[in-house]
Design a protein around this motif. Structure first.
Motif, mmCIF file in Angstrom:
data_model
loop_
_atom_site.group_PDB
_atom_site.id
_atom_site.type_symbol
_atom_site.label_atom_id
_atom_site.label_comp_id
_atom_site.label_asym_id
_atom_site.label_seq_id
_atom_site.Cartn_x
_atom_site.Cartn_y
_atom_site.Cartn_z
ATOM 1 N N GLY A 282 -12.333 42.906 19.543
ATOM 2 C CA GLY A 282 -11.985 42.714 20.943
ATOM 3 C C GLY A 282 -11.254 41.431 21.226
ATOM 4 O O GLY A 282 -10.886 40.675 20.330
ATOM 5 N N ASN B 96 -9.782 39.005 25.125
ATOM 6 C CA ASN B 96 -9.881 38.917 26.587
ATOM 7 C C ASN B 96 -8.840 39.794 27.259
ATOM 8 O O ASN B 96 -8.105 39.393 28.159
ATOM 9 C CB ASN B 96 -9.789 37.461 27.069
ATOM 10 C CG ASN B 96 -8.533 36.735 26.634
ATOM 11 O OD1 ASN B 96 -7.954 37.038 25.595
ATOM 12 N ND2 ASN B 96 -8.116 35.749 27.421
ATOM 13 N N TYR B 97 -8.783 41.044 26.781
ATOM 14 C CA TYR B 97 -7.954 42.101 27.363
ATOM 15 C C TYR B 97 -8.599 43.419 26.963
ATOM 16 O O TYR B 97 -9.306 43.502 25.947
ATOM 17 C CB TYR B 97 -6.492 42.013 26.901
ATOM 18 C CG TYR B 97 -6.299 41.463 25.505
ATOM 19 C CD1 TYR B 97 -6.224 42.311 24.401
ATOM 20 C CD2 TYR B 97 -6.194 40.096 25.289
ATOM 21 C CE1 TYR B 97 -6.046 41.806 23.125
ATOM 22 C CE2 TYR B 97 -6.017 39.585 24.015
ATOM 23 C CZ TYR B 97 -5.944 40.436 22.937
ATOM 24 O OH TYR B 97 -5.772 39.940 21.679
ATOM 25 N N GLY B 98 -8.383 44.470 27.769
ATOM 26 C CA GLY B 98 -9.204 45.663 27.671
ATOM 27 C C GLY B 98 -8.705 46.774 26.772
ATOM 28 O O GLY B 98 -7.542 46.809 26.363
ATOM 29 N N ASP C 87 -8.066 49.882 27.379
ATOM 30 C CA ASP C 87 -7.062 50.798 27.918
ATOM 31 C C ASP C 87 -5.727 50.121 28.190
ATOM 32 O O ASP C 87 -4.827 50.727 28.770
ATOM 33 C CB ASP C 87 -7.582 51.455 29.200
ATOM 34 C CG ASP C 87 -8.714 52.425 28.925
ATOM 35 O OD1 ASP C 87 -8.616 53.182 27.936
ATOM 36 O OD2 ASP C 87 -9.700 52.428 29.680
ATOM 37 N N GLN C 88 -5.616 48.878 27.774
ATOM 38 C CA GLN C 88 -4.352 48.166 27.948
ATOM 39 C C GLN C 88 -3.478 48.344 26.723
ATOM 40 O O GLN C 88 -3.953 48.543 25.608
ATOM 41 C CB GLN C 88 -4.618 46.679 28.205
ATOM 42 C CG GLN C 88 -5.280 46.446 29.561
ATOM 43 C CD GLN C 88 -5.662 44.991 29.745
ATOM 44 O OE1 GLN C 88 -6.601 44.509 29.144
ATOM 45 N NE2 GLN C 88 -4.926 44.293 30.590
ATOM 46 N N LYS D 159 -7.561 50.475 22.428
ATOM 47 C CA LYS D 159 -8.584 51.361 21.886
ATOM 48 C C LYS D 159 -8.059 52.129 20.676
ATOM 49 O O LYS D 159 -8.823 52.476 19.768
ATOM 50 C CB LYS D 159 -9.098 52.320 22.951
ATOM 51 C CG LYS D 159 -8.087 53.274 23.548
ATOM 52 C CD LYS D 159 -8.730 54.075 24.677
ATOM 53 C CE LYS D 159 -7.748 55.030 25.355
ATOM 54 N NZ LYS D 159 -8.381 55.727 26.515
ATOM 55 N N ALA E 283 -13.830 44.200 25.647
ATOM 56 C CA ALA E 283 -13.129 43.177 26.428
ATOM 57 C C ALA E 283 -14.087 42.043 26.772
ATOM 58 O O ALA E 283 -15.204 42.279 27.234
ATOM 59 C CB ALA E 283 -12.557 43.784 27.697
ATOM 60 N N ASP F 63 -14.524 38.178 28.858
ATOM 61 C CA ASP F 63 -13.851 37.353 29.853
ATOM 62 C C ASP F 63 -13.258 36.141 29.145
ATOM 63 O O ASP F 63 -13.496 35.908 27.955
ATOM 64 C CB ASP F 63 -14.780 36.965 31.007
ATOM 65 C CG ASP F 63 -15.974 36.114 30.592
ATOM 66 O OD1 ASP F 63 -15.841 35.316 29.639
ATOM 67 O OD2 ASP F 63 -17.045 36.230 31.234
ATOM 68 N N ARG G 203 -3.203 40.617 28.931
ATOM 69 C CA ARG G 203 -3.982 41.369 29.919
ATOM 70 C C ARG G 203 -3.150 41.709 31.155
ATOM 71 O O ARG G 203 -3.229 42.816 31.690
ATOM 72 C CB ARG G 203 -5.218 40.558 30.314
ATOM 73 C CG ARG G 203 -6.172 41.308 31.250
ATOM 74 C CD ARG G 203 -7.461 40.527 31.441
ATOM 75 N NE ARG G 203 -7.275 39.296 32.195
ATOM 76 C CZ ARG G 203 -7.682 38.091 31.797
ATOM 77 N NH1 ARG G 203 -8.264 37.929 30.613
ATOM 78 N NH2 ARG G 203 -7.490 37.031 32.559
#
Length: 294
Positions: A165, A167-169, A171-172, A210, A229, A231, A260
């Motif tokens: 992981g 600090n971005y998700g 689904d990005q 992902k 993800a 913070d 992000r």
């Protein structure tokens, strides 16, 4: 041609040098490590051992060159990463002018159109600005995407926490590149020639985070590997805990916020660029698995 390659025998400079040497060019490879001299010679190159902070050394090496390829080496000991990158760029520019070099291929980065908010890439913005002021020089700016190699930094996290992981998700999206694809484009552009001031984006693949987790997970035998993800504070603390100096962690945290938000890719998309590199995520995942299991 007489070509100078900075970056020693790094992930880009080695395959770039090998490519150009195989085409019959005289290639001088700049390295700060005297222990690399024999390896450079064995590849068919000419070693130039010295520091990129030494403008007299650089000027001597650059004099008479048809093309100089420039990259700013990492320095994890600095207390001001952006300032360090900018300063090396200034050393390069001064030496280029003093040596009378007419063609420069400059390694920059995707996102270097932005003056701030991108971590270390903002330093490369400064370098681009410095070279943009030079006159009577043909400058090819290479802007590669996010390096696949950065993902190797997740190996310990995967082994000890069972996750990957940043600090971005999940689904990005992320645009990635393999150093060998960068070297191939650089060699091609140097060989065919370039004029004026131009920018070339280099990317190998564009995927969701992902999917990155999925493909790496499959390759290492952990098909359920999740992308998690964090913070910004968690990301920073995790990098420091993994041994990165605070200055470097702070810069990579900021680069993560740019990923992000998507601003890192905005100019790439504005100019309708697409990934054209040969090495896709699935190919890199196999390389990742070798490193993971080493």
């Amino acid at each position: 041609m007489k070509i100078i390659i900075t970056g020693s025998l790094g992930n880009i400079s080695r395959p770039l040098s090998i490519n150009l040497i195989s085409q019959g060019h005289q290639v001088t490879i700049v390295s700060s490590n005297k222990d690399k001299a024999d390896e450079i010679t064995n590849l068919g190159g000419i070693p130039a051992i010295g520091s990129v902070t030494d403008e007299r050394f650089l000027t001597d090496v650059f004099t008479g060159a048809d093309v100089v390829y420039l990259m700013v080496p990492n320095d994890f000991s600095t207390n001001d990463l952006r300032g360090h990158i900018k300063q090396i760029g200034e050393h390069y520019a001064n030496a280029i002018k003093a040596a009378g070099v007419k063609k420069v291929a400059l390694l920059s980065s995707i996102g270097a159109h932005l003056p701030k908010g991108t971590g270390p890439i903002a330093g490369l913005y400064e370098v681009e600005q410095t070279f943009g002021k030079l006159e009577n020089i043909d400058i090819l700016i290479l802007r590669p995407a996010y390096f696949y190699n950065n993902l190797y930094g997740n190996i310990d996290m995967i082994k000890h926490a069972g996750i990957i992981g940043g600090n971005y998700g999940a689904d990005q999206g992320i645009i990635m590149v393999d150093p060998k694809d960068i070297a191939a484009v650089a060699a091609s552009k140097i060989q065919e020639g370039f004029s004026g001031k131009s920018i070339v984006y280099i990317a190998s693949d564009r995927r969701l985070l992902k999917e990155v987790a999925e493909q790496i997970g499959k390759a290492i035998g952990k098909p359920e590997l999740p992308w998690v993800a964090f913070d910004d504070a968690q990301a920073f603390e995790g990098m420091v805990g993994a041994g990165l100096p605070e200055e470097i962690a702070k810069n990579y945290e900021e680069m993560g916020t740019a990923i992000r938000s998507g601003v890192l890719w905005e100019d790439f998309d504005l100019n309708n660029n697409v990934p054209i590199g040969k090495i896709k995520l699935e190919d890199f995942a196999k390389q990742f698995a070798i490193a993971y299991n080493a």
